[in-house]
Write an enzyme that holds these catalytic residues in place. Structure first.
Site, mmCIF file in Angstrom:
data_model
loop_
_atom_site.group_PDB
_atom_site.id
_atom_site.type_symbol
_atom_site.label_atom_id
_atom_site.label_comp_id
_atom_site.label_asym_id
_atom_site.label_seq_id
_atom_site.Cartn_x
_atom_site.Cartn_y
_atom_site.Cartn_z
ATOM 1 N N HIS A 1 -5.773 -3.739 6.395
ATOM 2 C CA HIS A 1 -5.152 -4.364 5.649
ATOM 3 C C HIS A 1 -3.805 -5.379 6.292
ATOM 4 C CE1 HIS A 1 -7.230 -3.528 2.274
ATOM 5 N NE2 HIS A 1 -6.875 -2.157 2.241
ATOM 6 N N TYR B 1 0.880 -1.200 0.024
ATOM 7 C CA TYR B 1 -0.029 -0.012 0.068
ATOM 8 C C TYR B 1 0.900 1.093 0.039
ATOM 9 C CZ TYR B 1 -4.273 -2.517 0.081
ATOM 10 O OH TYR B 1 -5.436 -3.269 -0.438
#
Lengths: 760, 760
Positions: free
Chosen positions: A424, A270
């Protein structure tokens, strides 16, 4: 003031900015306030006029920049031959209108830059025509029919995509600005850009002010539009939130989203994604308002974020931490932009090493510098060295420790003692990975997802991402009583971080130690990992000490998810030959088939060392040797379980990964292991070298704060890894003495590898 | 006569040779007869004096030949610094004395060539010293203590290794011949070379006369020694067997071991291995006796054998037919020699394409030509085109059909309708493989073996090679009643070959058909495979028709061993979630775990087409669509079984390969399938294209000798693959007409792909 962007030094701007808050309310009502300093020439976002001049010159010369230009122009020309289509938004991600609007903004961007480089009006015409269609469409749009409630869009189902659209579109508009009549500009601005910018800011305050990468895209889009449309208030809002209150906005994002070492708390997958709006907007700020010194902000946090993303890769691919799709690596477009911008700033020839592997020259001023650097062969090897990445805004929420040997494909250990990483994140406190010779050896599953593959759960994260990939058993760390860390509860996980006790990197020895006592109610565990280069033996090994303490007996599982074909173990395995059963029923255990079991306690021939050898696709052998602290009175208290992923997987969504799990029933237990690469299997040239491990014995020593692992090799050589765990500051000069078998071994610093024979 | 090797045309030699048989007996007793024509300069085997002159010049110039020389010299110099060791033979393959004698001959060879290129006496001294030690040792040797009864050695456990030793050693001796005194020569020849040559010939008549690659090594060793020691009888014996009776010997081997198309009946893995003594000895013959025109023999069979070995590769690796270790490919040393010698003969620039990928320049005259060709960038693409390789000495023992598109990584089908291939053959009549975009898609397991890995069954073929890899179920072909072809009996398999009915290759369509009725008692099967390039759709698909006929009902299984991750099926699967069982108990079925079952008959939604889609590591999707000839009254008569390899594998010797098996209970049945590559999964660039199959329907038509498969795509396009199976000769001009749905479709030749819409 038109040209302040090339004037160095302090400008009166700083004063104006501090006053800007006072006019915010008025500005938001009229959208017409123009601070005189904000006017700019066009283009002047990521690319400025000097860039264009240099690029126009470069495309006349053979070289990689000219090649990149020719390729893009050829693609753009194909686009020009197609009719423009700006459809009424209808579909969600992956659907037709979604993909069309995505390709449209990319096409406008590419066509715009080709206009700048060629001056051929047909390119400007094409962009203009498309922008005019958007100007007609946009004002008619309600919220998107497939919108997501927490981040709504108009052209797209998500506001996130809308922001990405504007980041590209405002650059395309900037490229053709000078080719437009004032009336055309007015139509485009009032029809498309202003409404989109207002939609993303005033009308979406929650996202715009959010300290999150969705907020970064929104502030980048609005701020860049502010520069082009000469609306400095938009820039101020982008930097300091809608109310200029500095509770959100780009600067706050820079403060909070990266640790002081440039680590993004969701992990490199990310981080790579988040990087794009950061570097793009920052570059636009630098071009328009260099006096903000945006790239120096927070000790150069943006450059750190770029280089740390590179550093968080192995053999071109990002470490698959948390929800990560494994095929993403340093050649992703986000990092192509990041590396180019960083190189444009600091000219570091080591960045060219990365750029060369990206095979993607950008048509920007920085892209040109990269192309020229590569054409002139200025690149120097990017150093992949041991690095500590502290996590958290202040750097005190644990850390990711990367231990390595200098090259991108040398041995590496990744020791994950970070915070959870939000939604996440995985329940994988103190997990590790081992890499060698270009490949994963002890691996992390990453995310369970087939991106954009409709048949696989619509291309979204698969159900198995929750039931397997996030669970602790999917990682190489301790599982107590078959329950995941924090019992798999995100809220508790977000609140509790591991503690990094120390990190020490010196020539041939990197070591770190971390612990956590909140992952389970009454169980604490501390892991110490070291990557050691034993030069005399030409051997690089990993040493792993996992110490578990509790108040009462538990079942402890420590898995090794290995990549390769099992070659041998030095103990007997009882394989399931005609029937397989799932190992458990929940917390990820339901996905494991139990292939074989070994009772380590029973097998006295194991000589207190349990060894598992496998062969990786890279042609090398790997042996994991672990100490068996056998209690021979209790023959069932120490087992090795061999498993394969795939149970309870009706849609065959999981990869067929294999692992072995060291299971111990005890109250306190210390796992001591060595990870040893050795030999080579070369069936092509018909030779096999050193297919068996060279480790003959391990002994673990603990003396208060001092700890040591004694390693004996098959040829009789012996080494002692001596460690000082003292809580107080330990420097390289700190001297300690550990006593082993009545012999005193002095060592300095946190740890040292001693050749025991030298003492005799 | 010294220089006859450079004199063109017919020499008196031919007459002398014809007389040679008469003196055979005497010669074998005295070993001293010397025909005057056989004297030669040194060196004059693979390398002659002109080669040396050219090479000495080349190493003074920068280039790839100089690089190769520098590398070899540097390695040789390291060897010179070590003491010479010629141990008394003791160990079997892989053991110390075995490996030492192997490295000794390689070192003598390399050091010898460096002597030739530098003239530095120290290199000749080193080779001489080692040869003298062999001359002392050899006469003292009994048969090797670990000898294998059928092929005994002295220095080595196998006579095969002894022959390889002499092939290298005689070349090394030839290199330093001129640096030796007559006394030294006498010592070396009488102590080492003559006894070794006699041991391999007179004392091992069974192997020497055998038409088998062991015989080729022995004859090459003895024949080459004959040239160097000026013993023409040895050459005659090498060529025509010990008694010059032409029942064995090199020429007979050339007659029998290759098919007229250069196919070696054990398959490419062993063809590669067998090639080395063939090309080495042939090159020596060519240098010494060009009038034999050895490379023109049998219409250039040696060149065919070299090029066919290259052609039997995909993306650099050999097709894994029969017992084959999959990592062997075109860069193996045997093919480096083969390609260099072939290029030296014909200068075909397409061979340079292969040489370039081998990254290995030989220090020979031909190696120099290759190096110069590459340095001058003369290479042209090697054409990987559809080719028929007939099997058997006369070319009538079936065939291997390779269908391809021109490039090494384009779509390819391998259709194996060959003879068994002796002891290394698999029971896999009419199996196929499919390749695309560089990877195996529908694959063959190859051999179950970890070459030289002691822990894996001593590095030999694993027990699973018999129990799995050779069994029919391990391949992509028909299994009747869970029994392998010929019930797994080699003798019957060796006696019965498939029949190739036709092979036709034209632009965009390659097709072949073969059958066998001896693999099972009362079951015959005929397979027709086609690789079709539908240019209008930019699609290359495989079409597979497997027609099975019998006298009574049987269970038919047709597996597809697929490489990749299952994405989707268009029918429901009942997966085993918490327990797995082995699919069977013998003939390979005992190694398969049954993951899921689908009742194709029950699932009416399948619409008579069962589709399985998977994603390969190459990033592309593949769909296998097969016709379901459902009898809805009998809901269990057609199933798809999903399996994974690994049951009954206590030592974890097998790879985790997956397959689906189309099971039909019937007397007669025709499987009709299409293999379709489509789309792309690119998580790095975040796009996924065409993840679903484009095939909407298949209809099978049979009209006496004419057959057709009608293919309908999802966009409505329809094609008809029309086939003429007539036994009589069918040429490209032959016209046929097949009637489909009342419409007459004319087509020419064996087969044609018709765009059905054109007829409307």
């Amino acid at each position: 003031m038109k040209n302040f962007n090339i004037a160095a030094g302090v400008s009166p701007m700083t004063h104006v900015i501090k006053q800007a808050g006072k006019i915010a309310l008025l500005a938001s009502m009229t959208c017409a306030i123009s601070l005189p300093v904000m006017a700019a020439q066009h283009p002047n976002l990521v690319i400025n006029q000097q860039d264009v001049t240099a690029m126009k010159q470069a495309i006349t010369q053979p070289g990689s920049f000219q090649n990149a230009f020719n390729t893009t122009q050829s693609n753009v020309d194909k686009g020009l031959a197609q009719p423009i289509e700006v459809p009424v938004p209808k579909d969600a991600g992956g659907g037709y209108t979604h993909e069309k609007h995505k390709s449209n903004y990319q096409q406008m961007y590419d066509t715009g830059i080709i206009y700048q480089l060629t001056g051929d009006k047909k390119y400007a015409e094409y962009v203009k025509d498309m922008l005019l269609q958007y100007a007609t469409l946009y004002p008619t749009l309600p919220l998107h029919p497939m919108r997501k409630s927490n981040n709504e869009g108009k052209l797209f189902w998500q506001g996130l995509n809308e922001a990405v659209w504007l980041v590209h579109t405002i650059q395309a508009y900037d490229f053709i600005y000078d080719a437009l009549t004032p009336a055309e500009r007015n139509t485009i601005e009032t029809g498309a850009i202003i409404p989109a910018a207002l939609f993303l800011s005033e009308q979406s305050p929650h996202t715009f002010n959010k300290v999150h990468n969705h907020g970064t895209w929104a502030t980048a889009a609005v701020g860049m539009s502010g520069y082009v449309l000469d609306k400095p208030l938009w820039v101020e809002r982008a930097l300091y939130d809608l109310n200029l209150a500095k509770k959100g906005g780009f600067m706050r994002q820079l403060d909070e989203l990266f640790s002081p070492d440039g680590y993004y708390n969701e992990g490199p997958y990310y981080q790579r994604y988040a990087l794009m709006p950061f570097v793009t907007f920052a570059k636009a700020i630098e071009q328009n308002e260099p006096q903000r010194k945006i790239f120096q902000y927070r000790e150069g946090i943006l450059l750190k974020a770029i280089t740390s993303t590179v550093e968080l890769s192995y053999n071109k691919l990002f470490f698959p931490l948390n929800d990560a799709i494994k095929s993403k690596g340093i050649d992703t477009i986000e990092l192509v932009n990041g590396v180019a911008i960083a190189y444009g700033l600091n000219g570091d020839p080591r960045l060219l090493d990365i750029a060369q592997q990206q095979h993607n020259i950008l048509l920007t001023g920085d892209g040109l510098k990269v192309a020229q650097g590569l054409d002139n062969k200025l690149q120097q090897p990017f150093p992949f060295v041991s690095t500590l990445f502290r996590d958290g805004q202040q750097g005190d929420d644990g850390a990711l420790v990367v231990m390595r040997q200098g090259k991108a494909t040398d041995q590496a250990i990744v020791f994950k003692a970070t915070a959870q990483g939000l939604g996440h994140g995985h329940f994988d406190k103190l997990t590790w990975q081992f890499y060698d010779a270009g490949n994963e050896i002890v691996s992390d599953y990453g995310a369970a997802r087939f991106l954009n593959v409709e048949a696989k759960f619509g291309g979204r994260y698969l159900p198995e991402n929750e039931s397997w990939a996030k669970q602790t058993i999917a990682h190489n760390t301790l599982i107590v009583d078959e329950k995941s860390h924090f019992n798999g509860k995100l809220k508790a996980a977000n609140k509790n971080n591991p503690t990094l006790h120390f990190y020490s990197a010196k020539q041939d020895l990197t070591i770190a130690s971390a612990s956590i006592d909140t992952a389970y109610d009454d169980v604490a565990f501390k892991r110490t990992l070291a990557l050691v280069n034993i030069k005399q033996r030409d051997a690089v090994i990993g040493i792993d000490i996992m110490r578990v303490t509790a108040n009462k007996p538990h079942q402890y599982d420590l898995p090794v998810h290995y990549q390769g074909q099992l070659i041998d173990t030095n103990f007997d395995r009882q394989a399931s030959l005609t029937q397989l059963s799932a190992l458990g029923t929940e917390n990820g255990y339901q996905h494991l088939w139990l292939l074989a079991t070994a009772n380590l306690a029973k097998d006295k021939a194991a000589n207190k060392l349990a060894k598992v050898t496998w062969l990786n696709d890279n042609g090398h052998f790997y042996t994991h040797s672990t100490l068996v602290n056998t209690n021979f009175n209790n023959a069932t208290n120490e087992q090795m379980l061999f498993t394969q992923l795939g149970a309870n997987d009706p849609d065959m969504n999981l990869r067929q990964q294999q692992s072995f799990i060291h299971r111990v029933n005890a109250t306190n237990h210390t796992y001591v292991s060595v990870m040893e690469p050795h030999g080579e299997y070369n069936p092509s040239k018909e030779y096999t070298l050193e297919a068996t491990s060279n480790i003959a014995g391990l002994i673990h020593h603990q003396q208060a704060e001092l700890e040591a692992v004694q390693i004996r090799f098959t040829d009789g050589q012996q080494y002692l890894l001596a460690i000082n765990h003292a809580d107080n500051a330990v420097t390289q000069e700190t001297q300690s003495v550990i006593s082993v078998n009545g012999v005193q071994y002095p060592f300095s610093g946190r740890a040292e590898l001693l050749d025991i024979k030298e003492f005799k």
